[in-house]
Design a protein around this motif. Structure first.
Motif, mmCIF file in Angstrom:
data_model
loop_
_atom_site.group_PDB
_atom_site.id
_atom_site.type_symbol
_atom_site.label_atom_id
_atom_site.label_comp_id
_atom_site.label_asym_id
_atom_site.label_seq_id
_atom_site.Cartn_x
_atom_site.Cartn_y
_atom_site.Cartn_z
ATOM 1 N N VAL A 1 0.567 -1.268 -0.165
ATOM 2 C CA VAL A 1 -0.070 -0.226 -0.031
ATOM 3 C C VAL A 1 1.058 1.096 0.175
ATOM 4 N N VAL A 2 2.026 1.390 1.284
ATOM 5 C CA VAL A 2 3.019 2.751 1.320
ATOM 6 C C VAL A 2 3.582 2.528 -0.347
ATOM 7 N N LEU A 3 4.470 1.751 -0.949
ATOM 8 C CA LEU A 3 4.871 1.670 -2.136
ATOM 9 C C LEU A 3 3.666 1.726 -3.399
ATOM 10 N N THR A 4 2.692 1.153 -3.682
ATOM 11 C CA THR A 4 1.620 1.571 -4.538
ATOM 12 C C THR A 4 1.389 4.003 -4.624
ATOM 13 N N ILE A 5 1.188 4.046 -2.847
ATOM 14 C CA ILE A 5 0.332 5.334 -2.673
ATOM 15 C C ILE A 5 2.506 6.317 -3.016
ATOM 16 N N ALA A 6 3.164 5.608 -2.843
ATOM 17 C CA ALA A 6 4.151 6.613 -2.981
ATOM 18 C C ALA A 6 4.347 7.038 -4.683
ATOM 19 N N SER A 7 4.491 5.612 -4.814
ATOM 20 C CA SER A 7 4.592 5.162 -6.693
ATOM 21 C C SER A 7 3.139 6.175 -7.159
ATOM 22 N N SER A 8 2.038 7.008 -6.810
ATOM 23 C CA SER A 8 1.422 7.470 -7.572
ATOM 24 C C SER A 8 1.597 8.166 -7.441
ATOM 25 N N SER A 9 2.015 8.483 -6.083
ATOM 26 C CA SER A 9 1.867 10.526 -5.701
ATOM 27 C C SER A 9 3.300 11.060 -6.710
ATOM 28 N N PHE A 10 4.165 10.257 -6.706
ATOM 29 C CA PHE A 10 5.388 10.237 -7.828
ATOM 30 C C PHE A 10 5.221 10.829 -9.184
ATOM 31 N N PHE A 11 4.233 9.842 -9.603
ATOM 32 C CA PHE A 11 3.434 9.256 -10.804
ATOM 33 C C PHE A 11 2.984 11.023 -11.301
#
Length: 51
Positions: free
Chosen positions: A19-29
């Motif tokens: 979940v943290v990875l998904t949030i981090a990658s989406s926010s970076f995107f």
């Protein structure tokens, strides 16, 4: 009993880290999109129309 508990805690850690990875990658995107003026204009147009 102990091994089962370890498996469950590992599963929870894996799930939360995903979940943290998904949030981090989406926010970076989204941040990267915000840096591009082309997408920034599109987003501004979309939000101004919907608003």
């Amino acid at each position: 009993m102990n091994s089962t508990l370890t498996k469950v805690s590992n599963l929870k850690i894996n799930k939360s880290s995903k979940v943290v990875l998904t949030i981090a990658s989406s926010s970076f995107f989204l941040y990267a999109l915000g840096q591009a003026p082309f997408f920034k204009n599109i987003l501004a147009g979309v939000f101004s129309c919907s608003g």
